[in-house]
Motif scaffolding. Structure first.
Motif, mmCIF file in Angstrom:
data_model
loop_
_atom_site.group_PDB
_atom_site.id
_atom_site.type_symbol
_atom_site.label_atom_id
_atom_site.label_comp_id
_atom_site.label_asym_id
_atom_site.label_seq_id
_atom_site.Cartn_x
_atom_site.Cartn_y
_atom_site.Cartn_z
ATOM 1 N N MET A 1 -39.482 -1.955 -93.970
ATOM 2 C CA MET A 1 -38.564 -2.381 -93.165
ATOM 3 C C MET A 1 -37.522 -3.327 -93.487
ATOM 4 N N PRO A 2 -36.225 -2.923 -93.005
ATOM 5 C CA PRO A 2 -35.092 -3.765 -93.599
ATOM 6 C C PRO A 2 -35.288 -5.511 -93.508
ATOM 7 N N PRO A 3 -34.779 -6.029 -94.504
ATOM 8 C CA PRO A 3 -35.061 -7.850 -94.519
ATOM 9 C C PRO A 3 -34.427 -8.142 -93.210
ATOM 10 N N TYR A 4 -33.457 -7.868 -92.614
ATOM 11 C CA TYR A 4 -32.679 -8.622 -91.708
ATOM 12 C C TYR A 4 -33.488 -8.221 -90.237
ATOM 13 N N ALA A 5 -34.176 -6.982 -90.160
ATOM 14 C CA ALA A 5 -35.017 -6.803 -89.274
ATOM 15 C C ALA A 5 -36.143 -7.750 -89.281
ATOM 16 N N LEU A 6 -36.802 -7.931 -90.362
ATOM 17 C CA LEU A 6 -37.833 -8.749 -90.320
ATOM 18 C C LEU A 6 -37.554 -10.326 -90.056
ATOM 19 N N LEU A 7 -36.226 -10.616 -90.318
ATOM 20 C CA LEU A 7 -35.736 -11.976 -90.048
ATOM 21 C C LEU A 7 -35.627 -12.064 -88.529
ATOM 22 N N ALA A 8 -35.305 -10.857 -87.919
ATOM 23 C CA ALA A 8 -34.883 -11.013 -86.330
ATOM 24 C C ALA A 8 -36.200 -10.950 -85.671
ATOM 25 N N ILE A 9 -37.427 -10.346 -86.121
ATOM 26 C CA ILE A 9 -38.714 -10.624 -85.704
ATOM 27 C C ILE A 9 -39.446 -11.890 -85.822
ATOM 28 N N ALA A 10 -39.096 -12.447 -87.216
ATOM 29 C CA ALA A 10 -39.355 -13.943 -87.078
ATOM 30 C C ALA A 10 -38.786 -14.887 -86.070
ATOM 31 N N ILE A 11 -37.560 -14.605 -85.905
ATOM 32 C CA ILE A 11 -36.697 -15.286 -84.932
ATOM 33 C C ILE A 11 -37.406 -15.216 -83.724
ATOM 34 N N VAL A 12 -37.565 -14.213 -83.313
ATOM 35 C CA VAL A 12 -37.852 -13.951 -81.898
ATOM 36 C C VAL A 12 -39.467 -14.695 -81.581
ATOM 37 N N ALA A 13 -40.404 -14.318 -82.828
ATOM 38 C CA ALA A 13 -41.637 -14.669 -82.441
ATOM 39 C C ALA A 13 -41.565 -16.325 -82.560
ATOM 40 N N GLU A 14 -40.567 -16.819 -83.451
ATOM 41 C CA GLU A 14 -40.854 -18.466 -83.262
ATOM 42 C C GLU A 14 -40.364 -18.741 -82.084
ATOM 43 N N VAL A 15 -39.197 -18.218 -81.501
ATOM 44 C CA VAL A 15 -38.838 -18.720 -80.085
ATOM 45 C C VAL A 15 -39.837 -18.476 -79.217
ATOM 46 N N ILE A 16 -40.652 -17.257 -79.160
ATOM 47 C CA ILE A 16 -41.871 -17.194 -78.217
ATOM 48 C C ILE A 16 -42.895 -18.212 -78.300
ATOM 49 N N ALA A 17 -43.004 -18.448 -79.585
ATOM 50 C CA ALA A 17 -44.218 -19.596 -80.016
ATOM 51 C C ALA A 17 -43.893 -20.999 -79.281
ATOM 52 N N THR A 18 -42.538 -21.066 -79.700
ATOM 53 C CA THR A 18 -42.084 -22.678 -79.512
ATOM 54 C C THR A 18 -42.090 -22.646 -77.890
ATOM 55 N N SER A 19 -41.750 -21.637 -77.072
ATOM 56 C CA SER A 19 -41.378 -21.671 -75.768
ATOM 57 C C SER A 19 -42.968 -21.977 -75.052
ATOM 58 N N ALA A 20 -43.836 -21.147 -75.457
ATOM 59 C CA ALA A 20 -45.276 -21.192 -75.309
ATOM 60 C C ALA A 20 -46.050 -22.414 -75.425
ATOM 61 N N MET A 21 -45.297 -23.330 -76.540
ATOM 62 C CA MET A 21 -45.796 -24.589 -76.911
ATOM 63 C C MET A 21 -45.923 -25.695 -75.780
#
Length: 110
Positions: A1-21
């Protein structure tokens, strides 16, 4: 997977996690607490993979900058926490800083 796609997934996952906190109410609610743990796990795993090819300064600037802006947007929509003028200016400066790093930096991954 391209590195910037992985970075986008990391960002979205972090935003979801922070929102769920917030919804986890101090980790007293199981489902939101599980979303926090799983979301941060995905975020840090994907983030670690991007560091193989993108310099850490660039990765962290994009991850944290995009995360701040997206969390602010989530707060506006979900919690009606509308940023004031200084907050909007600050967010603009964060976006500008990340753009400058990406467009003009000569950092290289080792």
């Amino acid at each position: 997977m391209p590195p910037y796609a992985l970075l986008a997934i990391a960002i979205v996952a972090e935003v979801i996690a922070t929102s769920a906190m917030r919804a986890s109410e101090g980790f007293s609610r199981l489902v939101p607490a599980a979303v926090v743990v799983i979301g941060y796990g995905i975020a840090f795993y994907c983030l670690s993979l991007t560091l193989k090819t993108i310099p850490v300064g660039i990765v962290y600037a994009v991850w944290s900058g995009a995360g701040i802006v997206l969390i602010t947007l989530v707060a506006v929509v979900m919690y009606r926490q509308v940023p004031d003028v200084p907050a909007i200016i600050g967010l603009g400066l964060i976006i500008a800083g990340v753009a400058v790093l990406n467009m003009f930096s000569k950092m290289q991954a080792h």
